[in-house]
Design an enzyme around this catalytic site. Structure first.
Site, PDB file in Angstrom:
ATOM      1  N   ARG A 133      -4.715   2.897  13.338  1.00  0.00           N
ATOM      2  CA  ARG A 133      -4.347   1.896  12.613  1.00  0.00           C
ATOM      3  C   ARG A 133      -4.337   0.526  13.663  1.00  0.00           C
ATOM      4  O   ARG A 133      -3.384   0.842  14.636  1.00  0.00           O
ATOM      5  CB  ARG A 133      -3.071   1.638  11.576  1.00  0.00           C
ATOM      6  CG  ARG A 133      -2.860   0.552  11.133  1.00  0.00           C
ATOM      7  CD  ARG A 133      -1.542   0.667  10.103  1.00  0.00           C
ATOM      8  NE  ARG A 133      -0.376   0.187  10.840  1.00  0.00           N
ATOM      9  CZ  ARG A 133       0.748   0.291  10.471  1.00  0.00           C
ATOM     10  NH1 ARG A 133       0.948   0.764   9.099  1.00  0.00           N
ATOM     11  NH2 ARG A 133       1.665  -0.380  11.170  1.00  0.00           N
TER      12      ARG A 133
ATOM     13  N   HIS B 133       0.786  -1.147  -0.049  1.00  0.00           N
ATOM     14  CA  HIS B 133       0.020   0.099   0.063  1.00  0.00           C
ATOM     15  C   HIS B 133       1.030   1.304  -0.004  1.00  0.00           C
ATOM     16  O   HIS B 133       2.234   1.071   0.371  1.00  0.00           O
ATOM     17  CB  HIS B 133      -0.989   0.001   0.974  1.00  0.00           C
ATOM     18  CG  HIS B 133      -0.491  -0.239   2.607  1.00  0.00           C
ATOM     19  ND1 HIS B 133      -0.105  -1.417   3.099  1.00  0.00           N
ATOM     20  CD2 HIS B 133      -0.202   0.754   3.575  1.00  0.00           C
ATOM     21  CE1 HIS B 133       0.651  -1.407   4.150  1.00  0.00           C
ATOM     22  NE2 HIS B 133       0.447   0.221   4.645  1.00  0.00           N
TER      23      HIS B 133
HETATM   24  C1  SIN Z   1      -2.720   5.030   5.135  1.00  0.00           C
HETATM   25  O1  SIN Z   1      -2.407   5.987   6.007  1.00  0.00           O
HETATM   26  O2  SIN Z   1      -3.470   5.411   4.151  1.00  0.00           O
HETATM   27  C2  SIN Z   1      -1.923   4.146   5.178  1.00  0.00           C
HETATM   28  C3  SIN Z   1      -0.839   3.919   6.327  1.00  0.00           C
HETATM   29  C4  SIN Z   1       0.003   2.871   6.326  1.00  0.00           C
HETATM   30  O3  SIN Z   1       1.048   2.810   5.677  1.00  0.00           O
HETATM   31  O4  SIN Z   1      -0.117   2.048   7.215  1.00  0.00           O
END
Ligand code: SIN
Length: 281
Positions: free
Chosen positions: A264, A249
């Site tokens: 998270r 991601h």
């Molecule tokens: C995000 O903030 O969209 C992703 C964050 C991460 O890399 O965990």
């Protein structure tokens, strides 16, 4: 619940479910879809931090990130925040979480708390799809290789995060270096997956930098193809759950002067085994 794949490569949107009150059958269905699609998206969930923790506990064991600031009153939730005056964002390059650990996290559950008026999307891609589409000659070149992953240059004392964001970054005791097969078997499905990423992979066992860098760059160019990707647009209350073994991601940093705040929780995984792929002839 209704499961709608977002494209042929990665991700599915899950409709008609409340993550705050999943029954056992729904947990099983989500667990299966998570391994299958790599990342799951949910809208309008409005989870409280306590409900976020309860959801994580239903789906696995929590693995607290050692570097990020924590959400007040919830030590197991990492605060992924960019303030209007910050230049650097967290996760602003392709990566997968915790690949530097001996037992890398199996997944992460991200809840949007504050989003900028435009921008701030997160891109996801499937490294499992990328293995399937990898040209045969590259499959043969990576056969049996082991990659080295580290958090030192990203979160350690000399990292940009330590210099510019302080907080827990720069704690040399928290950094880790680990080795994993370059092609792993997904712990649930057994499917082969390319397990390297541009943020944390620092080399390949038995190769010097002059040999490993061009090979890794070739793999990254292939993996980061638009055909393997989906870009997710957040709204407050959206949730994304990604599988850290089979996806990368990238949080886009395109909203200067605005705040973005995400919560998270990362779930513990197991040591990764090599995939059972045919030996080159
Ligand atoms: C995000 O903030 O969209 C992703 C964050 C991460 O890399 O965990």
């Amino acid at each position: 619940m209704r499961i709608e794949p977002v494209n042929d490569a990665v991700g599915a949107t899950i409709h008609d479910v409340a993550l705050s009150r999943l029954d056992d059958a729904q947990v099983a269905e989500i667990t299966e879809a998570w391994a299958r699609y790599g990342v799951l998206f949910f809208h309008d969930q409005d989870l409280t931090p306590d409900q976020h923790v309860a959801l994580a506990v239903q789906l696995g064991e929590i693995d607290v990130n050692r570097f990020f600031a924590r959400v007040e009153g919830h030590d197991v939730i990492a605060a992924v925040v960019k303030e209007p005056t910050d230049e650097l964002n967290i996760g602003g390059g392709w990566h997968t979480d915790h690949s530097y650990d001996p037992a890398p996290a199996k997944g992460s559950i991200l809840v949007a708390r504050d989003v900028p008026p435009t921008g701030g999307d997160t891109q996801f891609l499937s490294t499992e799809t990328a293995w399937r589409t990898l040209p045969q000659d590259l499959k043969e070149r990576v056969h049996g290789l082991v990659a080295i992953h580290s958090s030192d240059h990203i979160f350690g004392p000399k990292s940009d995060y330590a210099k510019r964001m302080g907080d827990r970054f720069g704690n040399s005791e928290a950094v880790n270096t680990s080795e994993h097969p370059l092609v792993i078997a997904h712990p649930v499905t057994g499917n082969p997956i390319l397990y390297v990423n541009p943020a944390f992979t620092i080399g390949i066992v038995g190769m010097d930098n002059a040999e490993s860098k061009p090979l890794l760059d070739e793999l990254y160019t292939h993996i980061a193809s638009d055909e393997h990707m989906h870009q997710f647009k957040w709204a407050v209350g959206s949730v994304a759950m990604w599988d850290n073994r089979s996806t990368w991601h990238h949080a886009l940093n395109d909203y200067p002067g605005h705040r973005r705040a995400m919560h998270r929780i990362t779930l513990a995984g197991e040591p990764l085994a090599a995939a059972n792929v045919p030996q080159p002839a």
